[in-house]
Motif scaffolding. Structure first.
Motif, PDB file in Angstrom:
ATOM      1  N   ARG A 188       0.826  -1.210   0.000  1.00 15.06           N
ATOM      2  CA  ARG A 188       0.000   0.000   0.000  1.00 15.06           C
ATOM      3  C   ARG A 188       0.860   1.261   0.000  1.00 15.06           C
ATOM      4  NH1 ARG A 188      -3.145  -3.400   3.410  1.00 15.06           N
ATOM      5  NH2 ARG A 188      -2.174  -2.554   5.318  1.00 15.06           N
ATOM      6  N   GLU A 189       2.084   1.128   0.496  1.00 12.30           N
ATOM      7  CA  GLU A 189       2.995   2.269   0.527  1.00 12.30           C
ATOM      8  C   GLU A 189       3.924   2.290  -0.680  1.00 12.30           C
ATOM      9  OE1 GLU A 189       4.981   1.933   4.249  1.00 12.30           O
ATOM     10  OE2 GLU A 189       3.153   2.227   5.446  1.00 12.30           O
ATOM     11  N   GLY A 190       3.692   1.365  -1.626  1.00 14.23           N
ATOM     12  CA  GLY A 190       4.480   1.370  -2.854  1.00 14.23           C
ATOM     13  C   GLY A 190       5.699   0.473  -2.839  1.00 14.23           C
ATOM     14  N   ARG A 191       5.912  -0.331  -1.767  1.00 14.99           N
ATOM     15  CA  ARG A 191       7.051  -1.247  -1.714  1.00 14.99           C
ATOM     16  C   ARG A 191       6.550  -2.649  -2.044  1.00 14.99           C
ATOM     17  NH1 ARG A 191       7.088   1.056   3.129  1.00 14.99           N
ATOM     18  NH2 ARG A 191       6.882  -0.957   4.174  1.00 14.99           N
ATOM     19  N   ARG A 192       6.698  -3.040  -3.284  1.00 16.12           N
ATOM     20  CA  ARG A 192       6.108  -4.293  -3.752  1.00 16.12           C
ATOM     21  C   ARG A 192       7.110  -5.440  -3.827  1.00 16.12           C
ATOM     22  NH1 ARG A 192       1.077  -3.435  -5.278  1.00 16.12           N
ATOM     23  NH2 ARG A 192       0.981  -5.507  -6.216  1.00 16.12           N
ATOM     24  N   SER A 193       8.364  -5.156  -3.594  1.00 15.12           N
ATOM     25  CA  SER A 193       9.376  -6.217  -3.705  1.00 15.12           C
ATOM     26  C   SER A 193      10.521  -5.946  -2.737  1.00 15.12           C
ATOM     27  CB  SER A 193       9.904  -6.291  -5.144  1.00 15.12           C
ATOM     28  OG  SER A 193      10.543  -5.076  -5.503  1.00 15.12           O
ATOM     29  N   GLY A 194      11.327  -6.998  -2.529  1.00 16.70           N
ATOM     30  CA  GLY A 194      12.564  -6.849  -1.780  1.00 16.70           C
ATOM     31  C   GLY A 194      12.427  -6.539  -0.312  1.00 16.70           C
ATOM     32  N   GLN A 195      11.418  -7.087   0.350  1.00 22.53           N
ATOM     33  CA  GLN A 195      11.256  -6.802   1.779  1.00 22.53           C
ATOM     34  C   GLN A 195      11.919  -7.858   2.669  1.00 22.53           C
ATOM     35  OE1 GLN A 195       7.375  -5.343   3.163  1.00 22.53           O
ATOM     36  NE2 GLN A 195       6.693  -5.328   1.040  1.00 22.53           N
ATOM     37  N   PHE A 196      11.782  -9.155   2.307  1.00 18.21           N
ATOM     38  CA  PHE A 196      12.273 -10.213   3.190  1.00 18.21           C
ATOM     39  C   PHE A 196      12.946 -11.319   2.393  1.00 18.21           C
ATOM     40  CE2 PHE A 196       8.524  -8.399   5.293  1.00 18.21           C
ATOM     41  CZ  PHE A 196       9.059  -8.056   6.533  1.00 18.21           C
ATOM     42  N   ILE A 197      14.009 -11.872   2.978  1.00 17.34           N
ATOM     43  CA  ILE A 197      14.558 -13.164   2.559  1.00 17.34           C
ATOM     44  C   ILE A 197      14.446 -14.084   3.766  1.00 17.34           C
ATOM     45  CG2 ILE A 197      16.586 -14.473   1.845  1.00 17.34           C
ATOM     46  CD1 ILE A 197      17.635 -12.038   0.428  1.00 17.34           C
ATOM     47  N   VAL A 198      13.798 -15.217   3.605  1.00 19.97           N
ATOM     48  CA  VAL A 198      13.710 -16.187   4.695  1.00 19.97           C
ATOM     49  C   VAL A 198      14.488 -17.437   4.285  1.00 19.97           C
ATOM     50  CG1 VAL A 198      11.535 -15.304   5.568  1.00 19.97           C
ATOM     51  CG2 VAL A 198      11.498 -17.085   3.842  1.00 19.97           C
ATOM     52  N   LEU A 199      15.223 -17.977   5.227  1.00 22.64           N
ATOM     53  CA  LEU A 199      16.080 -19.135   4.988  1.00 22.64           C
ATOM     54  C   LEU A 199      15.575 -20.303   5.821  1.00 22.64           C
ATOM     55  CD1 LEU A 199      19.558 -17.347   5.276  1.00 22.64           C
ATOM     56  CD2 LEU A 199      18.072 -17.539   3.276  1.00 22.64           C
ATOM     57  N   GLY A 200      15.465 -21.484   5.191  1.00 19.05           N
ATOM     58  CA  GLY A 200      14.958 -22.644   5.903  1.00 19.05           C
ATOM     59  C   GLY A 200      15.660 -23.917   5.498  1.00 19.05           C
ATOM     60  N   SER A 201      15.786 -24.841   6.445  1.00 15.10           N
ATOM     61  CA  SER A 201      16.489 -26.099   6.214  1.00 15.10           C
ATOM     62  C   SER A 201      15.562 -27.247   5.868  1.00 15.10           C
ATOM     63  CB  SER A 201      17.307 -26.473   7.462  1.00 15.10           C
ATOM     64  OG  SER A 201      18.255 -25.477   7.748  1.00 15.10           O
ATOM     65  N   ALA A 202      14.294 -26.954   5.629  1.00 18.37           N
ATOM     66  CA  ALA A 202      13.344 -28.007   5.281  1.00 18.37           C
ATOM     67  C   ALA A 202      12.304 -27.434   4.340  1.00 18.37           C
ATOM     68  CB  ALA A 202      12.666 -28.566   6.526  1.00 18.37           C
ATOM     69  N   SER A 203      11.899 -28.228   3.385  1.00 18.94           N
ATOM     70  CA  SER A 203      10.920 -27.748   2.418  1.00 18.94           C
ATOM     71  C   SER A 203       9.515 -27.720   3.010  1.00 18.94           C
ATOM     72  CB  SER A 203      10.939 -28.639   1.180  1.00 18.94           C
ATOM     73  OG  SER A 203      10.632 -29.979   1.519  1.00 18.94           O
ATOM     74  N   ILE A 204       9.093 -28.802   3.611  1.00 16.76           N
ATOM     75  CA  ILE A 204       7.698 -28.920   4.019  1.00 16.76           C
ATOM     76  C   ILE A 204       7.384 -27.945   5.150  1.00 16.76           C
ATOM     77  CG2 ILE A 204       8.020 -30.727   5.759  1.00 16.76           C
ATOM     78  CD1 ILE A 204       5.185 -30.516   3.131  1.00 16.76           C
ATOM     79  N   ASP A 205       8.354 -27.663   6.000  1.00 16.85           N
ATOM     80  CA  ASP A 205       8.113 -26.760   7.115  1.00 16.85           C
ATOM     81  C   ASP A 205       7.718 -25.372   6.615  1.00 16.85           C
ATOM     82  OD1 ASP A 205       9.528 -24.718   9.296  1.00 16.85           O
ATOM     83  OD2 ASP A 205       8.519 -26.432  10.182  1.00 16.85           O
ATOM     84  N   LEU A 206       8.457 -24.844   5.681  1.00 19.30           N
ATOM     85  CA  LEU A 206       8.132 -23.533   5.146  1.00 19.30           C
ATOM     86  C   LEU A 206       6.876 -23.571   4.301  1.00 19.30           C
ATOM     87  CD1 LEU A 206      11.596 -22.036   4.169  1.00 19.30           C
ATOM     88  CD2 LEU A 206      10.117 -21.388   6.039  1.00 19.30           C
ATOM     89  N   LEU A 207       6.708 -24.610   3.522  1.00 10.92           N
ATOM     90  CA  LEU A 207       5.538 -24.676   2.659  1.00 10.92           C
ATOM     91  C   LEU A 207       4.256 -24.717   3.473  1.00 10.92           C
ATOM     92  CD1 LEU A 207       6.834 -27.176  -0.038  1.00 10.92           C
ATOM     93  CD2 LEU A 207       6.318 -24.764  -0.365  1.00 10.92           C
ATOM     94  N   ARG A 208       4.252 -25.436   4.579  1.00 10.26           N
ATOM     95  CA  ARG A 208       3.053 -25.517   5.404  1.00 10.26           C
ATOM     96  C   ARG A 208       2.717 -24.165   6.027  1.00 10.26           C
ATOM     97  NH1 ARG A 208       4.325 -31.218   8.513  1.00 10.26           N
ATOM     98  NH2 ARG A 208       3.320 -32.603   7.026  1.00 10.26           N
ATOM     99  N   GLN A 209       3.747 -23.457   6.477  1.00 12.60           N
ATOM    100  CA  GLN A 209       3.495 -22.189   7.144  1.00 12.60           C
ATOM    101  C   GLN A 209       3.087 -21.103   6.169  1.00 12.60           C
ATOM    102  OE1 GLN A 209       6.120 -20.875  10.332  1.00 12.60           O
ATOM    103  NE2 GLN A 209       7.273 -22.748  10.080  1.00 12.60           N
ATOM    104  N   SER A 210       3.693 -21.131   4.961  1.00 10.82           N
ATOM    105  CA  SER A 210       3.499 -20.016   4.050  1.00 10.82           C
ATOM    106  C   SER A 210       2.457 -20.277   2.987  1.00 10.82           C
ATOM    107  CB  SER A 210       4.820 -19.681   3.360  1.00 10.82           C
ATOM    108  OG  SER A 210       5.235 -20.763   2.547  1.00 10.82           O
ATOM    109  N   GLY A 211       1.992 -21.512   2.871  1.00 10.90           N
ATOM    110  CA  GLY A 211       1.109 -21.864   1.768  1.00 10.90           C
ATOM    111  C   GLY A 211      -0.120 -20.986   1.676  1.00 10.90           C
ATOM    112  N   GLU A 212      -0.762 -20.682   2.828  1.00 15.62           N
ATOM    113  CA  GLU A 212      -1.946 -19.843   2.812  1.00 15.62           C
ATOM    114  C   GLU A 212      -1.608 -18.386   3.075  1.00 15.62           C
ATOM    115  OE1 GLU A 212      -4.788 -21.353   5.527  1.00 15.62           O
ATOM    116  OE2 GLU A 212      -4.942 -23.313   4.587  1.00 15.62           O
ATOM    117  N   SER A 213      -0.765 -18.128   4.076  1.00 13.05           N
ATOM    118  CA  SER A 213      -0.576 -16.752   4.523  1.00 13.05           C
ATOM    119  C   SER A 213       0.226 -15.904   3.551  1.00 13.05           C
ATOM    120  CB  SER A 213       0.099 -16.737   5.901  1.00 13.05           C
ATOM    121  OG  SER A 213       1.353 -17.374   5.854  1.00 13.05           O
ATOM    122  N   LEU A 214       1.143 -16.509   2.784  1.00 13.25           N
ATOM    123  CA  LEU A 214       1.969 -15.725   1.879  1.00 13.25           C
ATOM    124  C   LEU A 214       1.746 -16.085   0.412  1.00 13.25           C
ATOM    125  CD1 LEU A 214       5.408 -15.369   3.715  1.00 13.25           C
ATOM    126  CD2 LEU A 214       3.574 -13.723   3.479  1.00 13.25           C
ATOM    127  N   ALA A 215       0.653 -16.718   0.116  1.00 11.30           N
ATOM    128  CA  ALA A 215       0.372 -17.086  -1.275  1.00 11.30           C
ATOM    129  C   ALA A 215       0.383 -15.847  -2.155  1.00 11.30           C
ATOM    130  CB  ALA A 215      -0.994 -17.772  -1.359  1.00 11.30           C
TER     131      ALA A 215
END
Length: 398
Positions: free
Chosen positions: A105-132
């Protein structure tokens, strides 16, 4: 093996350009890969030259900063925030969603966060709905031949692609690092992601997978050897796949009118870990080991998939009558049939020709252990591993 100077330690990663492109187009980028594969180093390199903040969520002092994550991260809105081992703060993705939407809404559409994870399913489960629609995923593989150079192929195969293992001063030091890596995963890392499993049981399971390298999965046989039931074995295998330590290569399924093998093939993904689990300590010992061909096959597959275009699907093909292709790569309109041979003078079985008639690939290759490329007739090209990777990378940019 000769000593490497400190100058050689910073090996450019081929994913760097891709990650930069994702950061330019998405509010959040997740870099996934097993521990010690180089995710943090890559993220920090990407962040150079721009305002950024790095938080290691394994450290208590950094986790404390996120007791009220929305307030703290809102104050960092003009920075690229790197969140390492993000699984250590459950529920953080919901907060990131709100902050990303505020930024839009403030015009920043990219480049806000890099998240690093050691497992695929862990991140996919958490982000599948909230960050789609707000996050892009990229997997960082261990070092590849394309990154270390063709002259390093034998050493990379023996030691594997984890940077600290590959860059060790000697084969002995490299092997000691890999043994420590395995022990750390067994005692500390795996219990974070899955149910409590006795470390010795899981070590036996991991070692059995190394002995089965490139073979079909028979969960009943493994269950009997471990004195557990089949469902337990399935859960162990799922966990190792989700931790990006094991690859489950699925069989090709198509309506070809033939009885096809339906069980997946299993590979411990890093060749150096295979060799540590099999007690292989030198290159000469590797060449004389009964699993040398299967180890080479797994090494080639991981290198090819690291170079393959995004969205590539990988399979093997085998019929009950012996027609077989080691690796089938499907991307876009392309379907590549890849046979893998360690020898520099590869010979193809009749089964490969029959399998190619069945699946009708657009290109046919034999990836061999030599240094030359040459035609083998009937549209089949014999290529080096580096050559095959270059062709795959070329298709990415075409």
């Amino acid at each position: 093996m000769e000593f490497r100077s400190i100058i050689a330690i910073m090996i450019p990663r081929q994913k760097t350009t891709h990650i930069n492109e994702l950061i330019g187009n998405f509010a959040a980028v997740a870099i996934l890969g097993p521990r010690q594969v180089g995710k943090t180093t890559l993220a920090l390199q990407v962040a150079e030259g721009r305002p950024s903040l790095y938080l290691d969520l394994e450290l208590e002092e950094d986790r404390i900063k996120l007791i009220d994550p929305a307030t703290y991260l809102r104050r960092q809105k003009d920075r690229l925030v790197i969140l390492d081992e993000v699984h250590r703060v459950p529920g953080l993705f919901q907060t990131l969603r709100g902050l990303i939407d505020e930024g839009r809404r403030e015009g920043r559409r990219s480049g806000q966060f890099i998240v690093l994870g050691s497992a695929s399913i862990d991140l996919l489960r958490q982000s599948g709905e909230s960050l789609a629609g707000r996050i892009a995923f990229a997997e960082l593989f261990p070092l590849t031949v394309a990154e270390t150079g063709a002259g390093s192929q034998s050493e990379l195969w023996l030691r594997g692609g984890f940077p600290d293992s590959y860059l060790a001063r000697s084969d002995r030091t490299s092997l000691a690092w890999r043994r420590d890596f395995i022990q750390t995963y067994l005692q500390r890392d795996i219990p974070q992601f899955g149910p409590r499993i006795a470390a010795e049981t899981l070590r036996r399971f991991w070692t059995m997978l190394a002995h089965l390298q490139g073979g079909l999965v028979n969960q009943a046989d493994i269950a009997r050897a471990l004195a557990v039931d089949g469902k337990t074995v399935a859960s162990y295998l799922d966990l190792m796949v989700d931790l990006l330590l094991v690859r489950r290569l699925q069989p090709w399924h198509a309506n070809v009118g033939k009885r096809l093998v339906k069980s997946p093939k299993i590979y411990v993904r890093d060749s150096g870990l295979v060799h540590a689990l099999l007690q292989i300590d030198t290159y000469d010992a590797l060449l004389s080991h009964p699993k040398v061909g299967d180890s080479w096959e797994g090494f080639v597959i991981e290198n090819l998939l690291a170079a393959a275009p995004d969205g590539t699907e990988a399979f093997f093909y085998r019929t009950s009558r012996g027609a077989e292709i080691d690796l089938v790569l499907q991307f876009g309109a392309e379907r590549w049939a890849v046979e893998i041979k360690r020898t520099s003078t590869p010979k193809l079985s009749k089964g490969f020709y029959i399998a190619c008639e069945d699946i009708q690939p657009t290109r046919k290759f034999v990836v061999h252990g030599g240094v030359d490329a040459f035609p083998m007739g009937e549209g089949i090209e014999a290529v080096t591993l580096g050559g095959a990777m270059s062709m795959l990378a070329g298709d990415v940019t075409e």
